[in-house]
Design a protein around this motif. Structure first.
Motif, PDB file in Angstrom:
ATOM      1  N   GLY A   1       0.773  -1.225   0.000  1.00  0.00           N
ATOM      2  CA  GLY A   1       0.000   0.000   0.000  1.00  0.00           C
ATOM      3  C   GLY A   1       0.807   1.279   0.000  1.00  0.00           C
ATOM      4  O   GLY A   1       0.231   2.369  -0.078  1.00  0.00           O
ATOM      5  N   GLY A   2       2.122   1.184   0.100  1.00  0.00           N
ATOM      6  CA  GLY A   2       2.945   2.376   0.086  1.00  0.00           C
ATOM      7  C   GLY A   2       2.971   3.009  -1.297  1.00  0.00           C
ATOM      8  O   GLY A   2       2.565   2.411  -2.288  1.00  0.00           O
ATOM      9  N   GLY A   3       3.465   4.238  -1.339  1.00  0.00           N
ATOM     10  CA  GLY A   3       3.541   4.935  -2.606  1.00  0.00           C
ATOM     11  C   GLY A   3       3.751   6.418  -2.427  1.00  0.00           C
ATOM     12  O   GLY A   3       4.114   6.890  -1.352  1.00  0.00           O
TER      13      GLY A   3
ATOM     14  N   LEU B 219      -3.657   7.450   2.251  1.00  0.00           N
ATOM     15  CA  LEU B 219      -3.037   6.204   1.850  1.00  0.00           C
ATOM     16  C   LEU B 219      -3.402   5.145   2.885  1.00  0.00           C
ATOM     17  O   LEU B 219      -3.550   5.459   4.073  1.00  0.00           O
ATOM     18  N   ARG B 220      -3.540   3.917   2.434  1.00  0.00           N
ATOM     19  CA  ARG B 220      -3.870   2.825   3.342  1.00  0.00           C
ATOM     20  C   ARG B 220      -2.822   1.729   3.210  1.00  0.00           C
ATOM     21  O   ARG B 220      -2.612   1.173   2.127  1.00  0.00           O
ATOM     22  N   LEU B 221      -2.173   1.418   4.318  1.00  0.00           N
ATOM     23  CA  LEU B 221      -1.181   0.364   4.367  1.00  0.00           C
ATOM     24  C   LEU B 221      -1.786  -0.904   4.948  1.00  0.00           C
ATOM     25  O   LEU B 221      -2.617  -0.841   5.856  1.00  0.00           O
TER      26      LEU B 221
ATOM     27  N   GLU C 275       6.204  15.545   6.413  1.00  0.00           N
ATOM     28  CA  GLU C 275       6.912  14.964   7.546  1.00  0.00           C
ATOM     29  C   GLU C 275       6.586  13.487   7.754  1.00  0.00           C
ATOM     30  O   GLU C 275       7.283  12.801   8.508  1.00  0.00           O
ATOM     31  N   ASP C 276       5.535  13.000   7.118  1.00  0.00           N
ATOM     32  CA  ASP C 276       5.170  11.593   7.224  1.00  0.00           C
ATOM     33  C   ASP C 276       6.003  10.711   6.299  1.00  0.00           C
ATOM     34  O   ASP C 276       5.900   9.485   6.361  1.00  0.00           O
TER      35      ASP C 276
ATOM     36  N   GLN D 108       7.790   2.004   1.357  1.00  0.00           N
ATOM     37  CA  GLN D 108       8.090   3.429   1.282  1.00  0.00           C
ATOM     38  C   GLN D 108       6.823   4.255   1.125  1.00  0.00           C
ATOM     39  O   GLN D 108       5.978   3.964   0.275  1.00  0.00           O
ATOM     40  N   VAL D 109       6.710   5.287   1.946  1.00  0.00           N
ATOM     41  CA  VAL D 109       5.645   6.276   1.823  1.00  0.00           C
ATOM     42  C   VAL D 109       6.293   7.634   1.599  1.00  0.00           C
ATOM     43  O   VAL D 109       7.098   8.079   2.415  1.00  0.00           O
TER      44      VAL D 109
END
Length: 119
Positions: A8-10, A18-20, A88-89, A114-115
Motif C-alpha cells: 500500500g505504500g507509494g 493512503l492505506r497500508l 513529515e510523514d 516506502q511512503v
C-alpha cells in the motif's frame, strides 16, 4: 517461520490519503499485538500506531487524529489508514507483530514499504 508482508505504500500529495496493509503468515499461534513503525532518513525508528488483540490502541502524538490502525484477528492482518498526510510523514513504514506463546513474546518485522508525501 513467520513472515510479515506490507503493501500500500507509494507517492501521495500533501493532504492526501493512503492505506497500508500487513499480512502475517507462517507458524502463528496467537498475535498479541500488531503495529506500524516508521523511519525517516537520518532519524530513529519510531512507533506510529499499535493495536492489541483486545482492540487497545496507541498512537504517536504526531499522527493522532489523522491515522487509524485496525486489525482482523482471524485473518492475522493489520491496516493503517493515513489521512491528511504531511511531508513529515515521509518514511519507510514497517509492520511489527508480537506473537505470544504461553508467557513468551516473539517479535517480528516486515521488510518495510516506502511512503513519500510530496507536492
Amino acid at each position: 517461520q513467520v513472515q510479515l508482508v506490507e503493501s500500500g505504500g507509494g507517492l501521495v500529495q500533501p493532504g492526501g490519503s493512503l492505506r497500508l496493509s500487513c499480512a502475517a503468515s507462517g507458524s502463528i499461534s496467537s498475535i498479541y499485538a500488531m503495529g506500524w513503525y516508521r523511519q525517516a532518513p537520518g532519524k530513529q525508528r519510531e512507533l506510529v500506531a499499535r493495536i492489541t488483540s483486545s482492540g487497545s490502541t496507541n498512537y504517536a502524538d504526531s499522527v493522532k487524529g489523522r491515522f487509524t490502525i485496525s486489525r482482523d484477528n482471524a485473518k492475522n492482518t493489520a491496516s493503517l489508514q493515513m489521512n491528511s498526510l504531511k511531508p513529515e510523514d515521509t518514511a519507510v513504514y514497517y509492520c511489527n507483530a508480537d506473537i505470544q506463546r504461553f508467557t513468551t513474546i516473539y517479535n517480528y518485522w516486515g521488510q518495510g514499504t516506502q511512503v513519500t508525501v510530496s507536492s
